[in-house]
Write an enzyme that holds these catalytic residues in place. Structure first.
Site, PDB file in Angstrom:
ATOM      1  N   ALA A 103       6.980  -1.346 -23.352  1.00  0.00           N
ATOM      2  CA  ALA A 103       6.972  -2.302 -24.656  1.00  0.00           C
ATOM      3  C   ALA A 103       5.872  -1.655 -25.410  1.00  0.00           C
ATOM      4  O   ALA A 103       5.057  -0.760 -24.912  1.00  0.00           O
ATOM      5  CB  ALA A 103       6.380  -3.462 -23.958  1.00  0.00           C
ATOM      6  N   GLY A 146       8.658  -1.302 -19.726  1.00  0.00           N
ATOM      7  CA  GLY A 146       9.991  -1.941 -20.478  1.00  0.00           C
ATOM      8  C   GLY A 146      11.061  -0.955 -20.590  1.00  0.00           C
ATOM      9  O   GLY A 146      12.112  -1.439 -20.547  1.00  0.00           O
ATOM     10  N   GLU A 149      12.523  -1.055 -17.302  1.00  0.00           N
ATOM     11  CA  GLU A 149      13.173  -2.379 -16.957  1.00  0.00           C
ATOM     12  C   GLU A 149      14.579  -2.501 -17.924  1.00  0.00           C
ATOM     13  O   GLU A 149      15.589  -3.164 -17.399  1.00  0.00           O
ATOM     14  CB  GLU A 149      12.092  -3.431 -17.458  1.00  0.00           C
ATOM     15  CG  GLU A 149      11.079  -3.572 -16.523  1.00  0.00           C
ATOM     16  CD  GLU A 149       9.845  -4.478 -16.931  1.00  0.00           C
ATOM     17  OE1 GLU A 149       9.353  -4.088 -18.095  1.00  0.00           O
ATOM     18  OE2 GLU A 149       9.415  -5.302 -16.380  1.00  0.00           O
ATOM     19  N   GLU A 169       2.308  -0.603 -15.744  1.00  0.00           N
ATOM     20  CA  GLU A 169       1.687  -1.659 -16.213  1.00  0.00           C
ATOM     21  C   GLU A 169       0.363  -2.065 -15.570  1.00  0.00           C
ATOM     22  O   GLU A 169      -0.608  -2.405 -16.325  1.00  0.00           O
ATOM     23  CB  GLU A 169       2.333  -2.907 -16.372  1.00  0.00           C
ATOM     24  CG  GLU A 169       3.817  -3.125 -17.072  1.00  0.00           C
ATOM     25  CD  GLU A 169       4.919  -2.343 -16.707  1.00  0.00           C
ATOM     26  OE1 GLU A 169       4.948  -1.719 -15.458  1.00  0.00           O
ATOM     27  OE2 GLU A 169       6.125  -2.561 -17.067  1.00  0.00           O
TER      28      GLU A 169
HETATM   29  N1  CAA Z   1       3.512   1.825 -26.948  1.00  0.00           N
HETATM   30  C1  CAA Z   1       2.975   2.273 -27.958  1.00  0.00           C
HETATM   31  N2  CAA Z   1       2.930   3.593 -28.391  1.00  0.00           N
HETATM   32  C2  CAA Z   1       3.285   4.443 -27.429  1.00  0.00           C
HETATM   33  C3  CAA Z   1       3.819   4.075 -26.215  1.00  0.00           C
HETATM   34  C4  CAA Z   1       4.008   2.710 -25.845  1.00  0.00           C
HETATM   35  N3  CAA Z   1       4.262   2.207 -24.670  1.00  0.00           N
HETATM   36  N4  CAA Z   1       3.965   5.171 -25.317  1.00  0.00           N
HETATM   37  C5  CAA Z   1       3.679   6.480 -26.223  1.00  0.00           C
HETATM   38  N5  CAA Z   1       3.271   5.874 -27.295  1.00  0.00           N
HETATM   39  C6  CAA Z   1       2.718   6.483 -28.590  1.00  0.00           C
HETATM   40  C7  CAA Z   1       1.404   7.102 -28.336  1.00  0.00           C
HETATM   41  O1  CAA Z   1       0.337   6.203 -28.605  1.00  0.00           O
HETATM   42  C8  CAA Z   1       1.423   8.257 -29.345  1.00  0.00           C
HETATM   43  O2  CAA Z   1       1.165   7.980 -30.817  1.00  0.00           O
HETATM   44  P1  CAA Z   1       0.125   8.530 -31.666  1.00  0.00           P
HETATM   45  O3  CAA Z   1       0.777   9.977 -31.774  1.00  0.00           O
HETATM   46  O4  CAA Z   1       0.276   7.577 -32.832  1.00  0.00           O
HETATM   47  O5  CAA Z   1      -1.104   8.511 -30.895  1.00  0.00           O
HETATM   48  C9  CAA Z   1       2.899   8.850 -29.153  1.00  0.00           C
HETATM   49  O6  CAA Z   1       3.553   7.846 -28.725  1.00  0.00           O
HETATM   50  C10 CAA Z   1       3.001   9.899 -28.135  1.00  0.00           C
HETATM   51  O7  CAA Z   1       2.493   9.546 -26.994  1.00  0.00           O
HETATM   52  P2  CAA Z   1       1.334  10.418 -26.271  1.00  0.00           P
HETATM   53  O8  CAA Z   1       0.333  11.339 -27.002  1.00  0.00           O
HETATM   54  O9  CAA Z   1       0.505   9.612 -24.990  1.00  0.00           O
HETATM   55  O10 CAA Z   1       2.420  11.406 -25.481  1.00  0.00           O
HETATM   56  P3  CAA Z   1       2.121  12.217 -24.205  1.00  0.00           P
HETATM   57  O11 CAA Z   1       3.014  13.018 -23.869  1.00  0.00           O
HETATM   58  O12 CAA Z   1       0.558  12.968 -23.830  1.00  0.00           O
HETATM   59  O13 CAA Z   1       2.201  11.011 -23.006  1.00  0.00           O
HETATM   60  C11 CAA Z   1       3.359   9.281 -21.951  1.00  0.00           C
HETATM   61  C12 CAA Z   1       3.361  10.496 -22.693  1.00  0.00           C
HETATM   62  C13 CAA Z   1       2.772   9.597 -20.299  1.00  0.00           C
HETATM   63  C14 CAA Z   1       4.476   8.439 -21.796  1.00  0.00           C
HETATM   64  C15 CAA Z   1       2.261   8.399 -22.595  1.00  0.00           C
HETATM   65  O14 CAA Z   1       2.733   8.007 -23.778  1.00  0.00           O
HETATM   66  C16 CAA Z   1       2.146   6.901 -21.820  1.00  0.00           C
HETATM   67  O15 CAA Z   1       1.369   6.745 -20.838  1.00  0.00           O
HETATM   68  N6  CAA Z   1       2.678   5.939 -22.465  1.00  0.00           N
HETATM   69  C17 CAA Z   1       2.590   4.618 -22.301  1.00  0.00           C
HETATM   70  C18 CAA Z   1       3.406   4.195 -20.881  1.00  0.00           C
HETATM   71  C19 CAA Z   1       3.053   2.591 -20.563  1.00  0.00           C
HETATM   72  O16 CAA Z   1       2.042   2.381 -20.025  1.00  0.00           O
HETATM   73  N7  CAA Z   1       4.244   1.847 -20.645  1.00  0.00           N
HETATM   74  C20 CAA Z   1       4.138   0.587 -20.131  1.00  0.00           C
HETATM   75  C21 CAA Z   1       3.871  -0.309 -21.402  1.00  0.00           C
HETATM   76  S1  CAA Z   1       3.482  -1.956 -20.911  1.00  0.00           S
HETATM   77  C22 CAA Z   1       5.198  -2.462 -20.980  1.00  0.00           C
HETATM   78  O17 CAA Z   1       6.095  -2.114 -20.853  1.00  0.00           O
HETATM   79  C23 CAA Z   1       5.190  -4.357 -20.389  1.00  0.00           C
HETATM   80  C24 CAA Z   1       6.759  -4.685 -19.838  1.00  0.00           C
HETATM   81  O18 CAA Z   1       6.765  -4.991 -18.641  1.00  0.00           O
HETATM   82  C25 CAA Z   1       7.726  -5.066 -20.715  1.00  0.00           C
END
Ligand code: CAA
Length: 295
Positions: A103, A146, A149, A169
């Site tokens: 998400a 998500g 999911e 999460e």
């Molecule tokens: N939401 C919004 N933006 C996101 C994102 C997310 N879930 N995941 C990545 N991005 C964005 C980053 O903010 C970044 O944007 P900027 O360049 O503007 O800063 C861009 O995508 C690239 O990401 P990274 O620089 O972090 O890339 P990386 O290669 O260093 O890391 C990653 C990759 C490990 C996937 C890391 O991006 C990460 O941990 N992302 C979040 C994963 C996460 O926590 N997902 C769960 C979300 S909560 C959810 O989904 C609830 C539910 O049950 C529905």
């Protein structure tokens, strides 16, 4: 060319003024079935153009599932459900890095309890799980939160060797909210699901296959073509009977064994009312290829 561009832009602006739902801010938006898409690419694939393709396309945000993107996925699914030619749908992510990184955390970070509870946040995501036509998730990279999911809402998961599945999460101070604790546990068993949900750490494509989350793993450049191949095979069968088979398998997730076997038997009996069951068996006896009419 410049004049044409200005005219198209004017037309799009006029359209946006009529209805905000039709707002089209960028000329680069993809268009399919008369719908304009900003966050996804939608097309048909396969020799008979009977496979609906949905590609999540927000590569700069690793295909994070913002409200706009999920709304577009819902629209594309509705279009494919209504399209008589389409027998199976493939959902994938653009690029090599992400299927979907979850998400949209930036969108979510400012939301309050009253808003998410009152508005039943994420309830519109279930559309993917309620689709009648089969959906294959071709997971090309990160499938986190998500992202994992929505892959699990699909009927079959194929993965690239580079795919990673996780429910991180917990590290954001929340828990999975679109079926992660439920579908993952049913797919991989309690111990691994609990480990993934409590540590937030991802597993590899190979681990996911070993655990039964994924049915096949492919080199990245073969993933989508293999998913389309499987989708074409599914689409070559009777759509009516494919829907019965999907419903029966899905019932196993909700029913006791006795109830499920009874439900399956009744659907099996019901298939005898179709022309396609007659055709399928007649074709076997007559040693020819069945010509299904979805009736
Ligand atoms: N939401 C919004 N933006 C996101 C994102 C997310 N879930 N995941 C990545 N991005 C964005 C980053 O903010 C970044 O944007 P900027 O360049 O503007 O800063 C861009 O995508 C690239 O990401 P990274 O620089 O972090 O890339 P990386 O290669 O260093 O890391 C990653 C990759 C490990 C996937 C890391 O991006 C990460 O941990 N992302 C979040 C994963 C996460 O926590 N997902 C769960 C979300 S909560 C959810 O989904 C609830 C539910 O049950 C529905």
């Amino acid at each position: 060319m410049a004049a044409l561009r200005v005219t198209v832009q004017k037309l799009l602006q006029a359209r946006s003024a009529v209805s905000p739902l039709l707002a089209v801010p960028a000329l680069s938006r993809a268009c399919h079935h008369g719908h304009h898409f900003e966050y996804i690419n939608v097309s048909k694939a396969g020799e008979k153009q009977n496979v609906g393709m949905i590609e999540l396309n927000r590569p700069k945000a690793l295909n994070a599932l913002c409200d706009g993107l999920m709304g577009e996925v819902k629209t594309a699914l509705e279009d494919f459900e209504a399209d008589k030619e389409v027998g199976c749908i493939v959902l994938t992510g653009s690029g090599q890095k992400a299927f979907a990184a979850g998400a949209d955390i930036k969108e979510m970070s400012i939301r309050k309890f009253q808003e998410v509870f009152g508005g039943n946040f994420l309830s519109n995501w279930s559309h993917l799980a309620d689709t009648t036509k089969p959906v294959i998730a071709a997971v090309n990279g990160y499938a986190l939160g998500g992202g994992c999911e929505i892959a699990m809402m699909c009927d079959i998961i194929y993965a690239s060797e580079k795919a990673r599945f996780g429910q991180p999460e917990i590290a954001l101070g929340t828990i999975p909210g679109a079926g992660g604790t439920q579908r993952l546990t049913r797919a991989v068993g309690k111990s691994l699901a609990m480990e993934m949900v409590l540590t937030g750490l991802p597993i590899t494509a190979q681990e996911a296959q070993q655990a039964g989350l994924v049915s096949k793993v492919f080199p990245p450049d073969q993933l989508v073509s293999e998913a389309i191949k499987a989708a074409e095979k599914i689409a070559s069968h009777s759509k009516l009977v494919v829907a019965m088979a999907k419903e029966a398998v899905n019932a196993s997730q909700e029913m006791t064994l006795r109830e499920g076997v009874h439900f399956e038997k009744r659907l099996f009996h019901a298939s005898f009312a179709t022309n396609d069951r007659k055709e399928g068996m007649a074709a076997f006896v007559e040693k020819r290829k069945a010509e299904f009419t979805d009736s």
